[in-house]
Motif scaffolding. Structure first.
Motif, PDB file in Angstrom:
ATOM      1  N   GLU A 129       0.834  -1.207   0.000  1.00 20.21           N
ATOM      2  CA  GLU A 129       0.000   0.000   0.000  1.00 20.21           C
ATOM      3  C   GLU A 129       0.870   1.259   0.000  1.00 20.21           C
ATOM      4  OE1 GLU A 129      -4.005   1.621   0.057  1.00 20.21           O
ATOM      5  OE2 GLU A 129      -3.187  -0.390  -0.292  1.00 20.21           O
ATOM      6  N   TYR A 132       2.398   1.630  -3.514  1.00 17.88           N
ATOM      7  CA  TYR A 132       1.415   2.071  -4.508  1.00 17.88           C
ATOM      8  C   TYR A 132       0.953   3.504  -4.263  1.00 17.88           C
ATOM      9  CZ  TYR A 132       0.752  -2.780  -6.135  1.00 17.88           C
ATOM     10  OH  TYR A 132       0.925  -4.039  -6.652  1.00 17.88           O
ATOM     11  N   CYS A 133       0.870   3.883  -2.993  1.00 13.98           N
ATOM     12  CA  CYS A 133       0.264   5.184  -2.639  1.00 13.98           C
ATOM     13  C   CYS A 133       1.243   6.045  -1.846  1.00 13.98           C
ATOM     14  CB  CYS A 133      -1.010   4.962  -1.824  1.00 13.98           C
ATOM     15  SG  CYS A 133      -2.208   3.869  -2.588  1.00 13.98           S
ATOM     16  N   GLU A 136       0.463   9.791  -1.093  1.00 16.53           N
ATOM     17  CA  GLU A 136      -0.549   9.948  -0.049  1.00 16.53           C
ATOM     18  C   GLU A 136       0.045   9.680   1.330  1.00 16.53           C
ATOM     19  OE1 GLU A 136      -4.732   7.881   1.492  1.00 16.53           O
ATOM     20  OE2 GLU A 136      -3.782   7.194  -0.373  1.00 16.53           O
ATOM     21  N   PHE A 216      -5.055   4.875   6.923  1.00 13.88           N
ATOM     22  CA  PHE A 216      -4.241   4.409   5.790  1.00 13.88           C
ATOM     23  C   PHE A 216      -3.774   2.976   6.034  1.00 13.88           C
ATOM     24  CE2 PHE A 216      -0.331   3.641   3.525  1.00 13.88           C
ATOM     25  CZ  PHE A 216      -0.510   4.246   2.280  1.00 13.88           C
ATOM     26  N   ARG A 219      -6.663   0.449   5.947  1.00 11.55           N
ATOM     27  CA  ARG A 219      -7.168   0.244   4.578  1.00 11.55           C
ATOM     28  C   ARG A 219      -6.386  -0.849   3.870  1.00 11.55           C
ATOM     29  NH1 ARG A 219      -6.231   5.380   1.222  1.00 11.55           N
ATOM     30  NH2 ARG A 219      -4.309   4.341   0.577  1.00 11.55           N
ATOM     31  N   SER A 220      -5.117  -0.953   4.157  1.00  9.60           N
ATOM     32  CA  SER A 220      -4.289  -1.954   3.489  1.00  9.60           C
ATOM     33  C   SER A 220      -4.669  -3.369   3.889  1.00  9.60           C
ATOM     34  CB  SER A 220      -2.798  -1.716   3.815  1.00  9.60           C
ATOM     35  OG  SER A 220      -2.498  -2.083   5.152  1.00  9.60           O
TER      36      SER A 220
END
Length: 222
Positions: A129, A132-133, A136, A216, A219-220
Motif C-alpha cells: 500500500e 502504490y500510494c 498519499e 491508511f 485500509r491496506s
C-alpha cells in the motif's frame, strides 16, 4: 487527568516490585485501576468523535493487565510499572492499527499509536500500500497537524530491515519506510501534565493527528 494517588502508586510500585508489597497495597492498586479506566472511558468518547471504529469499545477492551508475563524473560519482576490502553477496531488484540496511551511516571508517559510488529501477511500488504500510494502516505506523515504532534515515524534501526524488502528496488522513493517492521509515532507526556485537566485534550489532539495514518494502515488490511 489522574488522581495524585494513581501516580504515586506507580512510583511506589517501581521501588517495591514484589508480590508481598503489592498484596499489602491492593486497595491502592484497585483505586488506581478504576482511575485509569475512567480516563480510558473519556478517551473512547473523544476518539469516537473522529473515528467511528472506536465508538463500540469499553475500557475492558482497551486496558492491559498489570501482571507481567515473565515466562521467557530474564527480568522476573512480577508487575508492570505502567498502565497502558490500546484503542483499536475490534479491541486491543485485533490486527488493526490504533491509538495508544501509556501512563508511567518518571518522564516515560506518552500518547501515540500506529501498528506495532504486524504479522508477515499484514506487513506485506502494508508495504504494498505504501509503495502504490507513497505520495498519499508521505503527505500524511509530513502534514502540519502530524508534525505538530510527532517528530515523525519511529525509525529505530533495531526494528528495521538492513535492506529494502525483496521485490522492491533500493532506489524506491519509499525505501526507508518499506524497511520498517513497525509503523508507530509517539508523543511524550510530561509528568506535570498527568494530574492536569488538560491531559485528555492533549491526548485527544495527538490521536486526532494520528487518525489519517491509522486509516491508511487499516485500509491496506481490508
Amino acid at each position: 487527568m489522574f488522581h495524585a494517588s494513581t501516580v504515586s502508586f506507580l512510583k511506589e510500585l517501581k521501588k517495591n516490585n514484589n508480590k508481598t508489597w503489592f498484596d499489602d497495597h491492593k486497595a491502592k492498586y484497585l483505586s488506581a485501576k478504576i482511575d485509569f479506566e475512567n480516563f480510558v472511558r473519556e478517551l473512547i468518547v473523544k476518539i469516537s468523535a473522529f473515528d467511528d471504529d472506536i465508538k463500540e469499545l469499553q475500557p475492558k477492551n482497551c486496558t492491559f493487565r498489570i501482571n507481567r508475563d515473565i515466562r521467557f524473560s530474564k527480568d522476573k519482576t512480577p508487575y508492570k510499572t505502567n498502565m497502558g490502553a490500546s484503542f483499536n477496531r475490534g479491541g486491543k488484540k485485533s490486527i488493526f492499527a490504533g491509538y495508544y496511551f501509556h501512563l508511567e511516571p518518571g518522564g516515560k508517559s506518552f500518547a501515540g499509536g500506529g501498528l506495532w510488529m504486524p504479522e508477515p501477511i499484514a506487513l506485506k500488504k502494508l508495504r504494498q500500500e505504501i509503495d502504490y500510494c507513497f505520495p498519499e502516505f508521505k503527505k500524511i506523515i509530513t502534514s502540519s497537524s502530524f508534525k505538530k504532534q510527532y517528530p515523525g515515524l519511529e525509525m529505530d534501526q533495531k526494528q528495521m530491515l538492513v535492506n529494502v524488502p525483496k521485490g522492491y528496488d533500493k532506489e524506491n522513493p519509499a525505501a526507508a519506510f518499506l524497511k520498517l517492521k513497525s509503523f508507530v509515532a509517539t508523543k511524550d507526556i510530561r509528568d506535570t501534565l498527568l494530574s492536569n485537566k488538560d491531559l485528555v485534550k492533549e491526548a485527544e489532539q495527538a490521536f486526532r493527528a494520528l487518525m489519517p495514518l491509522v486509516k491508511f494502515i487499516n485500509r491496506s488490511m481490508e
